[in-house]
Scaffold this motif. Sequence first.
Motif, PDB file in Angstrom:
ATOM      1  N   VAL A 185     -53.310  17.165  20.187  1.00  0.00           N
ATOM      2  CA  VAL A 185     -52.653  17.415  21.492  1.00  0.00           C
ATOM      3  C   VAL A 185     -51.919  18.832  21.547  1.00  0.00           C
ATOM      4  CG1 VAL A 185     -51.396  16.282  23.241  1.00  0.00           C
ATOM      5  CG2 VAL A 185     -52.534  14.886  21.520  1.00  0.00           C
ATOM      6  N   PHE A 186     -52.503  19.664  22.475  1.00  0.00           N
ATOM      7  CA  PHE A 186     -51.573  20.948  22.705  1.00  0.00           C
ATOM      8  C   PHE A 186     -50.733  20.860  23.873  1.00  0.00           C
ATOM      9  CE2 PHE A 186     -55.330  22.669  20.291  1.00  0.00           C
ATOM     10  CZ  PHE A 186     -54.746  23.644  19.411  1.00  0.00           C
ATOM     11  N   VAL A 240     -59.837  17.092  20.543  1.00  0.00           N
ATOM     12  CA  VAL A 240     -58.911  18.074  20.955  1.00  0.00           C
ATOM     13  C   VAL A 240     -58.560  17.797  22.463  1.00  0.00           C
ATOM     14  CG1 VAL A 240     -58.722  20.582  21.065  1.00  0.00           C
ATOM     15  CG2 VAL A 240     -59.959  19.702  19.296  1.00  0.00           C
ATOM     16  N   TRP A 241     -57.412  18.154  22.943  1.00  0.00           N
ATOM     17  CA  TRP A 241     -56.867  18.008  24.207  1.00  0.00           C
ATOM     18  C   TRP A 241     -56.051  19.110  24.526  1.00  0.00           C
ATOM     19  CZ3 TRP A 241     -57.324  13.449  26.684  1.00  0.00           C
ATOM     20  CH2 TRP A 241     -57.844  12.390  26.142  1.00  0.00           C
ATOM     21  N   SER A 242     -56.779  19.756  25.664  1.00  0.00           N
ATOM     22  CA  SER A 242     -55.878  21.129  26.068  1.00  0.00           C
ATOM     23  C   SER A 242     -56.445  21.318  27.698  1.00  0.00           C
ATOM     24  CB  SER A 242     -56.262  22.290  25.309  1.00  0.00           C
ATOM     25  OG  SER A 242     -55.855  23.219  26.047  1.00  0.00           O
ATOM     26  N   SER A 243     -55.713  21.789  28.565  1.00  0.00           N
ATOM     27  CA  SER A 243     -56.021  22.149  29.751  1.00  0.00           C
ATOM     28  C   SER A 243     -56.855  23.565  29.845  1.00  0.00           C
ATOM     29  CB  SER A 243     -55.233  22.150  30.839  1.00  0.00           C
ATOM     30  OG  SER A 243     -54.254  23.024  30.708  1.00  0.00           O
ATOM     31  N   ASP A 244     -56.591  24.113  28.719  1.00  0.00           N
ATOM     32  CA  ASP A 244     -57.519  25.417  28.389  1.00  0.00           C
ATOM     33  C   ASP A 244     -58.791  25.115  27.856  1.00  0.00           C
ATOM     34  OD1 ASP A 244     -58.258  27.938  27.437  1.00  0.00           O
ATOM     35  OD2 ASP A 244     -56.423  28.554  26.551  1.00  0.00           O
ATOM     36  N   ASN A 256     -53.235  17.219  29.646  1.00  0.00           N
ATOM     37  CA  ASN A 256     -52.663  15.985  30.459  1.00  0.00           C
ATOM     38  C   ASN A 256     -52.239  15.142  29.509  1.00  0.00           C
ATOM     39  OD1 ASN A 256     -52.599  13.600  31.750  1.00  0.00           O
ATOM     40  ND2 ASN A 256     -54.629  14.293  32.999  1.00  0.00           N
ATOM     41  N   LEU A 257     -50.855  14.877  29.215  1.00  0.00           N
ATOM     42  CA  LEU A 257     -50.314  14.242  28.241  1.00  0.00           C
ATOM     43  C   LEU A 257     -50.345  12.665  28.595  1.00  0.00           C
ATOM     44  CD1 LEU A 257     -46.767  15.308  26.982  1.00  0.00           C
ATOM     45  CD2 LEU A 257     -49.071  15.825  26.116  1.00  0.00           C
ATOM     46  N   ASP A 258     -50.566  12.177  29.560  1.00  0.00           N
ATOM     47  CA  ASP A 258     -50.875  10.827  30.141  1.00  0.00           C
ATOM     48  C   ASP A 258     -52.009  10.220  29.630  1.00  0.00           C
ATOM     49  OD1 ASP A 258     -48.255  10.359  31.256  1.00  0.00           O
ATOM     50  OD2 ASP A 258     -49.148  11.158  33.057  1.00  0.00           O
ATOM     51  N   ALA A 265     -67.414  15.921  17.992  1.00  0.00           N
ATOM     52  CA  ALA A 265     -66.226  16.230  18.313  1.00  0.00           C
ATOM     53  C   ALA A 265     -66.250  15.935  20.070  1.00  0.00           C
ATOM     54  CB  ALA A 265     -65.791  17.768  18.298  1.00  0.00           C
ATOM     55  N   SER A 266     -64.846  15.853  20.427  1.00  0.00           N
ATOM     56  CA  SER A 266     -64.875  15.667  22.051  1.00  0.00           C
ATOM     57  C   SER A 266     -63.680  16.557  22.404  1.00  0.00           C
ATOM     58  CB  SER A 266     -64.778  14.153  22.435  1.00  0.00           C
ATOM     59  OG  SER A 266     -63.898  13.497  21.624  1.00  0.00           O
ATOM     60  N   VAL A 267     -63.812  16.989  23.740  1.00  0.00           N
ATOM     61  CA  VAL A 267     -62.649  17.569  24.442  1.00  0.00           C
ATOM     62  C   VAL A 267     -62.099  16.909  25.408  1.00  0.00           C
ATOM     63  CG1 VAL A 267     -62.175  19.504  25.964  1.00  0.00           C
ATOM     64  CG2 VAL A 267     -63.374  19.907  23.923  1.00  0.00           C
ATOM     65  N   ASN A 268     -60.841  16.394  25.354  1.00  0.00           N
ATOM     66  CA  ASN A 268     -60.011  15.620  26.468  1.00  0.00           C
ATOM     67  C   ASN A 268     -60.788  14.463  26.626  1.00  0.00           C
ATOM     68  OD1 ASN A 268     -58.214  17.499  26.985  1.00  0.00           O
ATOM     69  ND2 ASN A 268     -59.695  18.749  28.348  1.00  0.00           N
TER      70      ASN A 268
END
Length: 508
Positions: free
Chosen positions: A240-241, A394-398, A245-247, A414-417
């Motif tokens: 988590v970067f 991997v979590w990031s809005s970028d 979106n933390l929630d 792998a998955s993003v968000n």
Amino acid sequence: MLKAINPATGKQIKEIEEVQLSQAGELYQKAEQAQKLWNAKPVKERLEYFKALRLLMASKLESLTTILHADTGKPKPEALATDIVPVLDFIQHLEKTAESALSKQNKPTTMMFWGKKSYIEYMARGTILIISPWNYPLQLAMVPVLSALAGGNAAVLKPSEVTPLTGKLIELLFKEAGFPPHLVQVAQGGKELGEALVKEKPDYIFFTGSVKTGKVIQEQAAKDLIPTTLELGGKDPLIVFEDANLDRAAKAAVWGSFTNSGQVCMSTERVYVQRSVYPSFVRKVQELTVSLKQGSSLNDDIGTMTDPRQIQTVREHVADALNNGAKLMAGNLPEEMEEDSMYIRPILLIDVKQDMKIMQEETFGPVMPIMPFDTEEEAVELANGTIYGLNASVWSSDLERAERVVSRIVTGNASVNDVMLTVMNPNLPFGGVKQSGIGSYHGENGIRIFCHEKSVMTDPGKKGTEIQWFPYRGKYKPFKALFQTVYGTEKNWKQAAQAFRTIMKHSK
Ligand code: NAD
């Protein structure tokens, strides 16, 4: 007799007859006959049986869910959405894609062999041995069986001895859907039966289970040169970067770690959070974790563990972490876990270190260890720091950054968000790297692995000879002149044409 025990009640539901070790060879003999007839059917006709199976299963959702719930202890909504629906989805995927995946694939022919046609065709291997685990006992058995059948093979399935009711269910489903006798034979039994079936030399082995068993099977298979696909364990990271979106990330981490009580090969087993958002992420995850409902009603989130032996591993990993400085933020201490209960309250650990068992070995239980990181470089290094490579999130809005990080993680999926996602899309291949496995299935490859890939080139057969055939006399120099022009930087097509004529003259 195998005892089918309901993990939620501890009560025996049924006794199911085991196949004797001495019968292993007979199963393959019966399969051989059935396979010949089945393989003679066009793919389109095979798919009619698949459709019948899909419709049958869709008409029995309540009873399928009830059996899976009783056999594994997973909540009914989870059994339906994550074990039954993936099978239905996969059947539909095969109905749409099998014909094209198995059809002749035309390929270009190089200039050297101008005038010939090139293609690949797929030929059934014969009888496939499929050995499956207990955590998603329906889909991890049925998806490879159906993929093997689509390719014209027969299947011998050895389901896990921990969930024999599901094994029985699979046998009945194929029978009731009208599949030919002995095309799918379900061999119920334990590890010894698995060993005996491997030793009887199937044409291919598709194994899903632990790294330890995968290695034993691969060793035996190597002795007889039996090809294999191995779908093994994982220790999946979730990163988590600070701009995520933390929630959403917190909800995903909780589901990824605790669905099916963490008994998922693609479970989130390690969470790495960028330091600036670490405290708030931990707080969110803690709130969500303690709010989860545990039990076996339709409104409960967390069911039981399925195999009592797994509880020991969970206790051991958690105790090791706590003894080495980790802090418990949710769940029970190992000594507080009820001795004879199959329920484990979801466990949240902080202050963990990368070299702890909980961050290195597959726990396969409802435990989420969280650790902070500072830089992107460090996150990649931590994610890659185990022997496994099954899945990552991997979590990031970028999105550019997230996909850059994904590209650097050594993983099969792998998955993003999002979390534990790719396995649900039958169009994508699924498999692990490093010690998480060898090979993959799903996608087009998922049928083709069960086939021999045959390369064919066809010549119209009218010419008297070929330039590369005997005699070689007088051909070497013009060969060089021709190939220098074709493959080199200096293009002298006039000289090449002359060389070609000379070669043809010597080829008569
Ligand atoms: P396991 O390896 O103990 O058993 C799997 C199957 O192999 C069972 O049917 C068992 O009877 C059989 N078996 C055991 N020893 C054998 C031997 N020597 N020869 C032949 N067969 C043998 O695994 P499990 O405890 O049932 O399942 C949990 C493991 O499976 C976890 O490690 C999990 O990560 C892994 N898994 C992987 C995937 C994936 O797709 N990568 C999916 C689900 C589970």
